[in-house]
Design an enzyme around this catalytic site. Structure first.
Site, mmCIF file in Angstrom:
data_model
loop_
_atom_site.group_PDB
_atom_site.id
_atom_site.type_symbol
_atom_site.label_atom_id
_atom_site.label_comp_id
_atom_site.label_asym_id
_atom_site.label_seq_id
_atom_site.Cartn_x
_atom_site.Cartn_y
_atom_site.Cartn_z
ATOM 1 N N ASP A 98 0.807 -1.211 0.000
ATOM 2 C CA ASP A 98 0.000 0.000 0.000
ATOM 3 C C ASP A 98 0.846 1.270 0.000
ATOM 4 O OD1 ASP A 98 -2.641 0.627 -0.110
ATOM 5 O OD2 ASP A 98 -3.058 0.376 2.011
ATOM 6 N N TRP A 156 -1.628 8.442 5.761
ATOM 7 C CA TRP A 156 -1.171 7.276 5.007
ATOM 8 C C TRP A 156 0.215 6.804 5.403
ATOM 9 C CZ3 TRP A 156 3.211 9.095 2.757
ATOM 10 C CH2 TRP A 156 3.268 10.457 2.475
ATOM 11 N N LYS A 180 -11.101 6.018 10.159
ATOM 12 C CA LYS A 180 -11.184 6.521 8.779
ATOM 13 C C LYS A 180 -9.757 6.626 8.268
ATOM 14 C CE LYS A 180 -10.975 9.577 6.043
ATOM 15 N NZ LYS A 180 -10.036 9.473 4.915
ATOM 16 N N SER A 182 -6.644 6.865 5.418
ATOM 17 C CA SER A 182 -6.448 7.666 4.209
ATOM 18 C C SER A 182 -6.726 6.828 2.964
ATOM 19 C CB SER A 182 -4.999 8.162 4.202
ATOM 20 O OG SER A 182 -4.665 8.623 2.917
ATOM 21 N N THR A 237 -5.682 20.403 7.202
ATOM 22 C CA THR A 237 -6.871 19.600 7.506
ATOM 23 C C THR A 237 -7.179 19.689 8.999
ATOM 24 O OG1 THR A 237 -5.898 18.024 5.931
ATOM 25 C CG2 THR A 237 -7.941 17.367 7.010
ATOM 26 N N LEU A 249 -18.446 21.728 20.164
ATOM 27 C CA LEU A 249 -17.884 21.552 21.514
ATOM 28 C C LEU A 249 -17.497 20.092 21.770
ATOM 29 C CD1 LEU A 249 -20.111 23.925 23.679
ATOM 30 C CD2 LEU A 249 -17.858 24.339 22.700
ATOM 31 N N GLU A 255 -2.572 15.474 15.866
ATOM 32 C CA GLU A 255 -1.148 15.168 15.660
ATOM 33 C C GLU A 255 -0.846 15.621 14.243
ATOM 34 O OE1 GLU A 255 0.738 13.822 17.935
ATOM 35 O OE2 GLU A 255 -0.555 12.695 19.277
ATOM 36 N N GLY A 257 1.734 18.186 11.362
ATOM 37 C CA GLY A 257 3.032 18.137 10.677
ATOM 38 C C GLY A 257 4.183 18.687 11.499
ATOM 39 N N CYS A 289 6.222 12.534 10.143
ATOM 40 C CA CYS A 289 5.919 13.831 10.748
ATOM 41 C C CYS A 289 7.105 14.356 11.542
ATOM 42 C CB CYS A 289 4.693 13.699 11.643
ATOM 43 S SG CYS A 289 4.867 12.426 12.898
ATOM 44 N N GLU A 390 6.676 22.133 5.771
ATOM 45 C CA GLU A 390 6.913 20.687 5.777
ATOM 46 C C GLU A 390 6.928 20.179 4.333
ATOM 47 O OE1 GLU A 390 3.663 18.035 6.958
ATOM 48 O OE2 GLU A 390 5.067 17.022 8.286
HETATM 49 P P1 NAD Z 1 -4.186 14.744 5.412
HETATM 50 O O1 NAD Z 1 -4.433 15.858 6.373
HETATM 51 O O2 NAD Z 1 -4.333 15.030 3.973
HETATM 52 O O3 NAD Z 1 -5.170 13.527 5.727
HETATM 53 C C1 NAD Z 1 -5.228 12.906 6.995
HETATM 54 C C2 NAD Z 1 -6.579 12.208 7.115
HETATM 55 O O4 NAD Z 1 -7.600 13.197 7.158
HETATM 56 C C3 NAD Z 1 -6.915 11.302 5.925
HETATM 57 O O5 NAD Z 1 -7.570 10.143 6.383
HETATM 58 C C4 NAD Z 1 -7.837 12.183 5.118
HETATM 59 O O6 NAD Z 1 -8.698 11.446 4.269
HETATM 60 C C5 NAD Z 1 -8.609 12.895 6.214
HETATM 61 N N1 NAD Z 1 -9.273 14.145 5.802
HETATM 62 C C6 NAD Z 1 -8.973 14.951 4.754
HETATM 63 N N2 NAD Z 1 -9.842 15.987 4.699
HETATM 64 C C7 NAD Z 1 -10.687 15.844 5.747
HETATM 65 C C8 NAD Z 1 -11.798 16.600 6.230
HETATM 66 N N3 NAD Z 1 -12.208 17.713 5.638
HETATM 67 N N4 NAD Z 1 -12.426 16.165 7.353
HETATM 68 C C9 NAD Z 1 -12.011 15.049 7.985
HETATM 69 N N5 NAD Z 1 -10.985 14.283 7.553
HETATM 70 C C10 NAD Z 1 -10.326 14.676 6.457
HETATM 71 O O7 NAD Z 1 -2.741 14.185 5.765
HETATM 72 P P2 NAD Z 1 -1.934 13.058 4.970
HETATM 73 O O8 NAD Z 1 -1.388 13.655 3.709
HETATM 74 O O9 NAD Z 1 -2.744 11.816 4.894
HETATM 75 O O10 NAD Z 1 -0.744 12.772 5.984
HETATM 76 C C11 NAD Z 1 0.434 13.488 5.990
HETATM 77 C C12 NAD Z 1 0.431 14.494 7.117
HETATM 78 O O11 NAD Z 1 0.211 13.828 8.355
HETATM 79 C C13 NAD Z 1 1.765 15.197 7.261
HETATM 80 O O12 NAD Z 1 1.565 16.570 7.448
HETATM 81 C C14 NAD Z 1 2.366 14.581 8.505
HETATM 82 O O13 NAD Z 1 3.284 15.404 9.154
HETATM 83 C C15 NAD Z 1 1.155 14.314 9.316
HETATM 84 N N6 NAD Z 1 1.432 13.288 10.338
HETATM 85 C C16 NAD Z 1 1.532 13.673 11.646
HETATM 86 C C17 NAD Z 1 1.848 12.742 12.629
HETATM 87 C C18 NAD Z 1 1.965 13.146 14.085
HETATM 88 O O14 NAD Z 1 1.866 12.266 14.936
HETATM 89 N N7 NAD Z 1 2.165 14.411 14.408
HETATM 90 C C19 NAD Z 1 2.064 11.405 12.287
HETATM 91 C C20 NAD Z 1 1.949 11.051 10.946
HETATM 92 C C21 NAD Z 1 1.629 12.000 9.984
#
Ligand code: NAD
Length: 498
Positions: A98, A156, A180, A182, A237, A249, A255, A257, A289, A390
């Site tokens: 994947d 993802w 939910k 990615s 997001t 509320l 968590e 970037g 991240c 990032e």
């Molecule tokens: P993303 O924000 O695009 O998506 C994250 C999730 O949110 C996905 O499942 C996506 O489908 C969902 N989503 C998108 N739009 C939404 C909405 N309007 N409402 C609700 N859910 C929605 O992030 P990504 O590209 O999948 O992941 C990469 C990012 O994640 C990077 O910025 C990375 O730094 C961050 N990340 C942070 C941590 C941490 O622990 N701090 C760990 C891993 C990844």
């Protein structure tokens, strides 16, 4: 005979304990190494989400789950841990197909998910409710109850680990959970659902709904029966989601970037430091991240250190996820690689010099995959766009610094606050810096080490709230104060019986 360790999910969703074909938009998973096809299936629609929430609500309230004592719920978490452990090879295979991550990394992520379920089983069995200090004639207690139906929205890049970090404490706390994942990594959470079903998690307590963020993600945040959302993903997001949750509320944890500084003082240990920096930025192809993506090197050693770092970077093995020699595997997909390449071009427009990498590896083996060579860029200042934002790929920007005060100021001059690495033999100095730098996690003479018992999260644009650690359980519970009268005397204010 079917090889069970290489079996992909069949494309049905896990909707409140039932395997059903989704009714949302089509999702296609391909192998990032060569673009070969994995699976195509219908993701979750709002209607699928509504169904999952209704089933979750009923399952969570069912006395068969609601009345379990903590040690009985803990048994279920141990069973899930055992199930994951027995399926590490399959989880690793599915997740590598994947996401393109190396098999070594996906095995480790599955192993960490096992540890997470075991840890929260132990936390659950050893977390006490409290009798609070009595200040009147009532016995006073602080107790913790489940929230109800909760959601985990995950990115993802490390799906099985992100899922476990949310699902284990959420179930331990007595909730029903909807994941939910990615659309770029839809498969492994479905394998987790298969395992949970197989080990006897009561129907409805877990749903796995891959689907569009705008549709199913939004529903989970807005729905009145969802009592908490834990989100891991991008800052844009996360901000939107927090605003929606604020309107309702509803508690959320975010968590997000990072643009984490890694700081090298002249008194560092060279091999230790170079190994840690390479691992910190180039493992997971920089799609992490906490990637140490902003490197500060003290001026006195800058040229010399950079020469060694570039030499070591050029030796990293870029290759296929299933080749044990591979250190840098493909990125998640061509679309994401394009966005990283745009940052490399931008860095050059901003005056940066690419010291190594910056291009795709050549050769037939890489032609169809979303590969990018580990890249180091120098010659910029901390305010360049590529030093502020990032990139989420195998790209390291390097900056010189003079002294401790300057590097603290530069490190903290960024919206993010997720992690930091400090490389020095002067421990008191390392400690001073660790306290002064805005970051949820600081590593001293190491990087990207994790322990489930240590809280994790970010500050500023890196998010809010913490996961992991004993307190990780509490985030999924409501706290309640109870007062029980000990005297049997009517309240004097009412003058009853006088
Ligand atoms: P993303 O924000 O695009 O998506 C994250 C999730 O949110 C996905 O499942 C996506 O489908 C969902 N989503 C998108 N739009 C939404 C909405 N309007 N409402 C609700 N859910 C929605 O992030 P990504 O590209 O999948 O992941 C990469 C990012 O994640 C990077 O910025 C990375 O730094 C961050 N990340 C942070 C941590 C941490 O622990 N701090 C760990 C891993 C990844």
């Amino acid at each position: 005979m079917k090889d069970l360790t290489t079996e992909l999910p069949d494309g049905r969703l896990f909707i409140g304990g039932e395997w059903e074909t989704g009714t949302g938009a089509e999702i296609t998973s391909t192998y990032p190494h060569d673009g070969s096809f994995n699976l195509s299936f219908k993701g979750a629609s709002r209607a699928d989400g509504e169904k999952a929430i209704a089933r979750a609500k009923a399952a969570q309230a069912d006395p068969a789950w609601a009345n379990l004592l903590p040690h009985e719920r803990a048994r279920m978490l141990h069973a899930i841990a055992d199930g994951i452990e027995a399926n590490i090879e399959r989880i690793s295979y599915v997740q590598s197909r994947d996401t393109g991550k190396t098999r070594g990394e996906t095995r480790a992520l599955a192993g960490s998910a096992v540890g997470t379920f075991r840890y929260f089983a132990a936390v659950l069995e050893t977390s006490d409710d409290d009798l609070t200090v009595q200040r009147a004639t009532a016995l006073t207690a602080s107790i913790h109850e489940p929230i109800g139906v909760v959601a985990a929205i995950t990115p993802w890049n490390s799906p099985i680990a992100s899922d476990a970090q949310k699902v284990a404490p959420a179930l331990a706390a007595g909730n029903a959970v909807i994941i939910k994942p990615s659309s770029w990594s839809p498969m492994v959470s479905l394998v987790l659902a298969e395992i949970c079903e197989e080990v006897g998690l009561p129907k409805g307590l877990l749903s796995v709904l891959p689907g569009a963020g705008r549709e199913i993600g939004n529903l989970l945040v807005e729905h009145c029966d969802i009592g908490r959302v834990a989100f891991t993903g991008g800052t844009v997001t996360g901000r939107r989601l927090a605003a929606q949750a604020g309107e309702k509320l509803m508690p959320v944890s975010l968590e997000l970037g990072g643009k984490s500084p890694t700081i090298v003082f002249e008194d560092h240990d060279r091999d230790l430091t170079i190994a840690g920096i390479l691992f910190g930025i180039f493992s997971s192809s920089g799609q992490s991240c906490i990637a140490g993506s902003r490197l500060f090197v003290q001026k006195a050693i800058y040229d010399d250190f950079l020469a060694d770092l570039v030499k070591a970077t050029e030796k990293l093995v870029v290759g296929a996820p299933d080749d044990p020699a591979t250190q840098v595997a493909p990125m998640i997909c061509a679309e994401h690689r394009d966005s990283v390449e745009k940052y490399i071009a931008l860095a050059q427009e901003e005056g940066g010099k690419v010291l190594c990498g910056g291009t795709r590896p050549e050769g037939e083996a890489f032609a169809k995959g979303s590969y990018l060579k580990p890249t180091i860029i120098a010659g910029l200042t901390n305010d360049a766009q590529v030093c502020r934002e990032e990139i989420f790929g195998p790209v390291l920007v390097v900056l010189p610094f003079e002294d401790e005060a300057e590097v603290i100021a530069q490190s903290n001059d960024n919206d993010y606050g997720l992690a930091c690495g400090i490389w020095t033999k002067d421990f008191p100095r390392a400690w001073r810096l660790a306290r002064a730098i805005k970051a949820g996690t600081v590593w001293i003479n190491t990087y990207k080490q994790f322990s489930i018992s240590t809280p994790f999260g970010g500050d500023g644009a890196s998010g809010m709230g913490r996961e992991k650690g004993r307190e990780g359980l509490r985030a999924w519970q409501r706290q309640k104060g109870i007062y029980a009268d000990l005297t049997g005397n009517p309240h004097p204010w009412a003058r009853v019986g006088q």
